[in-house]
Scaffold this motif. Structure first.
Motif, PDB file in Angstrom:
ATOM      1  N   HIS A   1       0.878  -1.145  -0.125  1.00  0.00           N
ATOM      2  CA  HIS A   1       0.070  -0.148  -0.032  1.00  0.00           C
ATOM      3  C   HIS A   1       0.885   1.240   0.059  1.00  0.00           C
TER       4      HIS A   1
ATOM      5  N   LYS B   1      -1.410  -0.577  -3.931  1.00  0.00           N
ATOM      6  CA  LYS B   1      -3.001  -0.985  -3.693  1.00  0.00           C
ATOM      7  C   LYS B   1      -3.888   0.480  -3.573  1.00  0.00           C
ATOM      8  N   GLY B   2      -5.130   0.470  -3.474  1.00  0.00           N
ATOM      9  CA  GLY B   2      -5.862   1.481  -3.252  1.00  0.00           C
ATOM     10  C   GLY B   2      -7.159   1.547  -4.195  1.00  0.00           C
ATOM     11  N   ALA B   3      -8.105   2.538  -4.052  1.00  0.00           N
ATOM     12  CA  ALA B   3      -9.123   2.607  -5.009  1.00  0.00           C
ATOM     13  C   ALA B   3      -8.803   2.564  -6.328  1.00  0.00           C
TER      14      ALA B   3
ATOM     15  N   THR C   1      -5.835   0.657  -7.847  1.00  0.00           N
ATOM     16  CA  THR C   1      -4.591  -0.091  -7.878  1.00  0.00           C
ATOM     17  C   THR C   1      -4.041  -0.212  -9.088  1.00  0.00           C
TER      18      THR C   1
ATOM     19  N   THR D   1     -14.282  -1.510  -4.104  1.00  0.00           N
ATOM     20  CA  THR D   1     -15.452  -0.777  -3.360  1.00  0.00           C
ATOM     21  C   THR D   1     -15.003  -0.140  -2.042  1.00  0.00           C
ATOM     22  N   PRO D   2     -15.186   0.780  -1.762  1.00  0.00           N
ATOM     23  CA  PRO D   2     -14.579   1.333  -0.390  1.00  0.00           C
ATOM     24  C   PRO D   2     -14.937   0.226   0.676  1.00  0.00           C
TER      25      PRO D   2
ATOM     26  N   LEU E   1     -13.913  -2.481   0.678  1.00  0.00           N
ATOM     27  CA  LEU E   1     -12.663  -3.307   0.977  1.00  0.00           C
ATOM     28  C   LEU E   1     -11.443  -2.612   1.764  1.00  0.00           C
ATOM     29  N   ALA E   2     -11.800  -1.295   2.202  1.00  0.00           N
ATOM     30  CA  ALA E   2     -10.932  -0.651   3.125  1.00  0.00           C
ATOM     31  C   ALA E   2     -11.431  -1.110   4.542  1.00  0.00           C
TER      32      ALA E   2
ATOM     33  N   ALA F   1      -9.547  -4.180   7.588  1.00  0.00           N
ATOM     34  CA  ALA F   1      -8.261  -4.869   7.805  1.00  0.00           C
ATOM     35  C   ALA F   1      -8.134  -6.319   7.271  1.00  0.00           C
ATOM     36  N   GLY F   2      -7.181  -6.764   6.845  1.00  0.00           N
ATOM     37  CA  GLY F   2      -6.799  -7.758   6.379  1.00  0.00           C
ATOM     38  C   GLY F   2      -7.125  -8.111   5.055  1.00  0.00           C
ATOM     39  N   ALA F   3      -7.980  -7.071   4.309  1.00  0.00           N
ATOM     40  CA  ALA F   3      -8.377  -7.371   3.059  1.00  0.00           C
ATOM     41  C   ALA F   3      -7.120  -7.456   1.867  1.00  0.00           C
ATOM     42  N   GLY F   4      -6.125  -6.875   2.171  1.00  0.00           N
ATOM     43  CA  GLY F   4      -4.683  -6.910   1.426  1.00  0.00           C
ATOM     44  C   GLY F   4      -4.108  -8.147   1.579  1.00  0.00           C
ATOM     45  N   ASP F   5      -4.375  -9.058   2.703  1.00  0.00           N
ATOM     46  CA  ASP F   5      -3.630 -10.311   2.930  1.00  0.00           C
ATOM     47  C   ASP F   5      -4.352 -11.389   1.987  1.00  0.00           C
TER      48      ASP F   5
ATOM     49  N   HIS G   1     -10.338  -9.916  -6.639  1.00  0.00           N
ATOM     50  CA  HIS G   1     -10.470  -9.228  -5.277  1.00  0.00           C
ATOM     51  C   HIS G   1     -11.329  -8.296  -5.020  1.00  0.00           C
TER      52      HIS G   1
HETATM   53  N1  LIG Z   1     -11.278   2.841  -1.016  1.00  0.00           N
HETATM   54  C1  LIG Z   1     -10.990   1.685  -1.386  1.00  0.00           C
HETATM   55  N2  LIG Z   1     -11.692   1.284  -2.599  1.00  0.00           N
HETATM   56  C2  LIG Z   1     -11.379   0.176  -3.060  1.00  0.00           C
HETATM   57  N3  LIG Z   1     -10.718  -0.731  -2.761  1.00  0.00           N
HETATM   58  C3  LIG Z   1      -9.754  -0.280  -1.783  1.00  0.00           C
HETATM   59  C4  LIG Z   1      -9.904   0.744  -1.035  1.00  0.00           C
HETATM   60  N4  LIG Z   1      -9.274   0.901   0.027  1.00  0.00           N
HETATM   61  C5  LIG Z   1      -8.355  -0.158   0.096  1.00  0.00           C
HETATM   62  N5  LIG Z   1      -9.028  -0.960  -0.998  1.00  0.00           N
HETATM   63  C6  LIG Z   1      -8.285  -2.365  -1.275  1.00  0.00           C
HETATM   64  O1  LIG Z   1      -8.319  -3.166   0.090  1.00  0.00           O
HETATM   65  C7  LIG Z   1      -7.267  -3.747   0.230  1.00  0.00           C
HETATM   66  C8  LIG Z   1      -6.375  -3.100   1.391  1.00  0.00           C
HETATM   67  O2  LIG Z   1      -5.042  -3.817   1.795  1.00  0.00           O
HETATM   68  P1  LIG Z   1      -3.926  -3.289   2.794  1.00  0.00           P
HETATM   69  O3  LIG Z   1      -4.123  -1.797   2.595  1.00  0.00           O
HETATM   70  O4  LIG Z   1      -3.017  -3.813   2.728  1.00  0.00           O
HETATM   71  O5  LIG Z   1      -4.838  -3.424   4.066  1.00  0.00           O
HETATM   72  P2  LIG Z   1      -4.582  -4.705   5.086  1.00  0.00           P
HETATM   73  O6  LIG Z   1      -3.170  -4.489   5.265  1.00  0.00           O
HETATM   74  O7  LIG Z   1      -5.392  -4.381   6.269  1.00  0.00           O
HETATM   75  O8  LIG Z   1      -4.889  -6.032   4.483  1.00  0.00           O
HETATM   76  C9  LIG Z   1      -6.428  -3.551  -1.050  1.00  0.00           C
HETATM   77  O9  LIG Z   1      -6.621  -4.512  -2.105  1.00  0.00           O
HETATM   78  C10 LIG Z   1      -6.825  -2.154  -1.666  1.00  0.00           C
HETATM   79  O10 LIG Z   1      -6.776  -2.009  -2.996  1.00  0.00           O
END
Ligand SMILES: Nc1ncnc2c1ncn2[C@@H]1O[C@H](COP(=O)(O)OP(=O)(O)O)[C@@H](O)[C@H]1O
Ligand SMILES: NC(=O)C1=CN([C@@H]2O[C@H](COP(=O)(O)OP(=O)(O)OC[C@H]3O[C@@H](n4cnc5c(N)ncnc54)[C@H](O)[C@@H]3O)[C@@H](O)[C@H]2O)[C@@H](O)CC1
Ligand SMILES: [K+]
Length: 471
Positions: A351, A384-386, A388, A404-405, A407-408, A410-414, A441
Motif C-alpha cells: 500500500h 494498492k488503493g481504490a 490499484t 469498493t470502499p 474493501l478498506a 483490515a486484512g483485505a490486502g492479505d 479481489h
Molecule cells: N477505497 C477503496 N476502494 C477500493 N478498494 C480499496 C479501498 N481501500 C482499500 N482498498 C483495497 O483493500 C485492500 C487493502 O489492503 P491493505 O492496505 O494491505 O490493508 P490490510 O493490510 O489491512 O490488509 C487493497 O486490496 C486495496 O486495494
C-alpha cells in the motif's frame, strides 16, 4: 490534437466529423438518461469546447432549452471551436454569467485532454460554483480540471454524474481523484484507429485468462502455495492469505509456522496444512518439500530478522513469490538489498505507506511511481488503493478499479496477496496473476458490499472466480 486524433485526421477523417460523431454520441447518452430540461453548456477554447458547441446545436434541434457559456468571447474563437460555433447558429453568454442553479443539466465541455495548466479566473469560478451546486453534470471526455494522464485535479473540478469519453478510458478516468469525480463512465466508439500502445489498460478479464485444471490433474499439479506465517499473536494475516490462495484455486496450501505458533495455526486451519519453519535453511527445505509453485511472505510476518532472512532465502529459490506488508517494511533501512534479491517472478504488493518505505525517493503520480518502482525492482509492482496500479517492466501498465470502499477493511490486502500467489501457483505469470488477482479481489469486495470483512473475502473470491471463469 491528441495522438489518436492526429492519426484519424491523417487517415482521412476530418476533425469536424470526429467532433460531430463525438457530439452525437454524447447527445445519445444525455437524452437516454435525462428528460428534456434547461441545459447549460460550458464551452472552452479547444476541441472539447467544439464538442460542447456541437452538443448544444443538437440539443437545441431536439427542442431542449439550451444556453451556451463560453470562456473565450465567441468572436475570438479559432480552430474547430470557432468553426463549430459559427455553424451552430447559437449565440453564447460569457462564462462569468453562468449560474448553476438556473440549469436543469450542465454539460461540462470546458477542457478535456488538452488541459495543460491549473484553472484560474472565470473557468475556475464557474467550476467552483458548479462543484457546490446540486445540478447534475455531464462531463465531455473528462470533468474539466482533471488531468487525463494522471487523474489529478489542476486547480478545481466539479463532480460529474456521467462522463462520456471516446474510444477508450484515459488514466485520468481510473486514477483518484479523477476516478471519484467522473461518475459513471460511458466509453463510445467514434471510429478512431486502434491505439497500438495505450498509456494504461483498464483491468478486466479480456487482459488475462483464469487457469483451468486438466481433467487428470492432482492437487500438486493444481498448484501448491506456501505461506510464511508469523508469530501466534499475528497469525490471522497469514491464514487469510492461505485461504485466499486456496479459494482462487490452488490445489494444496501450507502455512510455514514458527515452532511456538504451530498449535494455534493447526487449531485454526483444516484444509490448509501447517509445517514448522525455524531458520533460512529450513525455509528452503520446506519450499522444496511442500512442492510450492508460489510463495507468500509478509502478512503478519513481524518486522524481525527472521522475516528478513526468510525473504532472502525464499527469493534465492526463484520460486514465484508475493512479497507484501512486513516483508517489505523490514527492508526500510536497506531497500537495495531487497532490490538486488528480487527476480522477475516476484510481485510486490505495497500500500502507499509500504511503498514509501522501499521506494522512498519515488514520487509523482501513481502511474509513473508504480512504473519507476517496477523498473527498479525488475519485476511486477502492484500499488494498492481504490485505483490499484499494476506495473511490470516492458508491459503496458494496468489500472484496477473493480473494488469498493468496503474493501478498506483490515486484512483485505492479505487475502489479495494469497490470491495472487494462488494464481501464480496455477501457472499465471507475475503480471497476469497480479491483474487477475486484483480484479477478482475487487469483485469479491463488491459482492460482499456493506460490512464485508476480510474473513468473508476468500469465500467471495471463489464466487467471483466462478462468475468470471468460462469453465
Ligand atoms: N477505497 C477503496 N476502494 C477500493 N478498494 C480499496 C479501498 N481501500 C482499500 N482498498 C483495497 O483493500 C485492500 C487493502 O489492503 P491493505 O492496505 O494491505 O490493508 P490490510 O493490510 O489491512 O490488509 C487493497 O486490496 C486495496 O486495494
Ligand atoms: N480522440 C479523441 O479523443 C477526440 C477528442 N475530441 C475532443 O477534443 C478534446 C481535446 O481537444 P484539445 O486538444 O483541443 O484540448 P482541450 O479542448 O481540452 O483544451 C485545449 C485548449 O485549452 C487551453 N487550455 C489548456 N489548459 C488551460 C487552462 N488551465 N486555462 C485556460 N486555457 C487552457 C489550451 O491552450 C487550448 O486552447 C478531447 O478532450 C475531446 O473532448 C473530440 O472532439 C473528437 C475525438
Ligand atoms: K470537459
Amino acid at each position: 490534437m491528441s495522438r489518436l486524433d492526429a492519426r484519424a485526421v491523417a487517415g482521412g477523417t476530418s476533425q469536424t466529423s470526429l467532433i460531430e460523431r463525438a457530439a452525437r454520441s454524447c447527445v445519445r447518452v444525455i437524452r437516454g438518461r435525462y428528460t428534456r430540461r434547461p441545459a447549460a453548456v460550458l464551452c472552452g477554447p479547444g476541441n472539447n469546447g467544439a464538442d460542447g458547441w456541437a452538443i448544444a446545436r443538437l440539443l437545441r434541434a431536439a427542442d431542449w432549452p439550451v444556453t451556451v457559456y463560453t470562456l473565450t468571447p465567441q468572436k475570438d474563437l479559432t480552430g474547430a471551436a470557432g468553426q463549430v460555433a459559427k455553424g451552430s447558429g447559437l449565440t453564447a453568454e460569457p462564462l462569468r454569467a453562468f449560474r448553476p442553479e438556473a440549469a436543469g443539466l450542465v454539460i461540462d465541455a470546458l477542457f478535456g485532454a488538452g488541459l495543460s495548466r491549473p484553472l484560474v479566473g472565470d473557468a475556475r469560478g464557474a467550476l467552483d460554483s458548479l462543484a457546490e451546486a446540486a445540478v447534475p453534470v455531464v462531463a465531455i471526455d473528462l470533468p474539466s480540471g482533471v488531468d487525463g494522464a494522471t487523474g489529478s485535479v489542476l486547480g478545481t473540478a466539479a463532480r460529474a454524474e456521467v462522463t462520456v469519453t471516446f474510444h477508450a478510458p484515459k488514466p485520468g478516468h481510473l486514477l483518484s481523484p479523477g476516478l471519484g469525480l467522473r461518475g459513471e463512465l460511458v466509453v463510445t466508439d467514434i471510429g478512431l484507429p486502434q491505439d497500438a500502445e495505450p498509456d494504461a489498460h483498464w483491468n478486466g478479464p479480456c487482459l488475462w485468462t483464469l487457469p483451468v485444471p486438466e481433467r487428470d490433474t492432482h492437487k500438486y499439479a493444481r498448484g501448491a502455495v506456501l505461506v510464511f506465517g508469523g508469530p501466534r499473536i499475528a497469525g490471522g494475516a497469514a491464514r487469510l492469505s492461505a485461504h485466499g490462495a486456496a479459494r482462487i484455486g490452488a490445489g494444496a496450501v501450507t502455512v510455514a509456522s514458527p515452532e511456538e505458533a504451530l498449535d494455534i495455526y493447526a487449531a485454526h486451519l483444516d484444509a490448509i496444512m501447517v509445517k514448522p519453519v525455524t531458520d533460512a535453511a529450513s525455509a528452503k527445505r520446506l519450499i522444496e518439500a511442500s512442492k510450492a509453485k508460489a510463495l507468500v511472505i509478509g502478512p503478519g510476518a513481524g518486522r524481525t530478522d527472521a522475516t528478513r532472512s526468510h525473504v532472502l532465502a525464499a527469493l534465492e529459490t526463484r520460486v514465484p513469490i508475493v512479497v507484501d506488508a512486513d516483508a517489505l517494511t523490514v527492508f526500510e533501512d536497506d531497500p537495495d538489498t531487497l532490490m538486488q534479491a528480487l527476480h522477475e517472478k516476484a510481485v510486490l504488493t505495497p500500500h502507499i505507506g509500504e511503498f514509501g518505505r522501499v521506494f522512498p525517493d519515488i514520487q509523482g503520480d501513481k502511474l509513473s511511481m508504480t512504473a519507476a518502482a517496477a523498473a527498479r525492482a525488475g519485476t511486477t509492482v502492484l500499488l494498492k488503493g481504490a485505483d490499484t496500479v499494476i506495473s511490470t517492466p516492458s508491459r503496458v501498465p494496468v489500472i484496477n478499479t473493480s473494488g469498493t470502499p468496503w474493501l478498506a477493511t483490515a486484512g483485505a490486502g492479505d487475502v489479495l496477496t494469497g490470491a495472487i500467489a494462488g494464481l501464480m501457483a496455477q501457472g499465471l505469470g507475475a503480471h497476469d496473476a497480479a491483474c487477475a488477482g486484483a480484479y477478482l479481489h475487487g469483485l469479491a469486495g463488491q459482492r460482499g458490499g456493506r460490512g464485508v470483512t476480510a474473513d468473508d473475502l476468500p469465500g467471495l473470491l471463489r464466487e467471483a472466480g466462478r462468475a468470471v471463469a468460462t469453465r
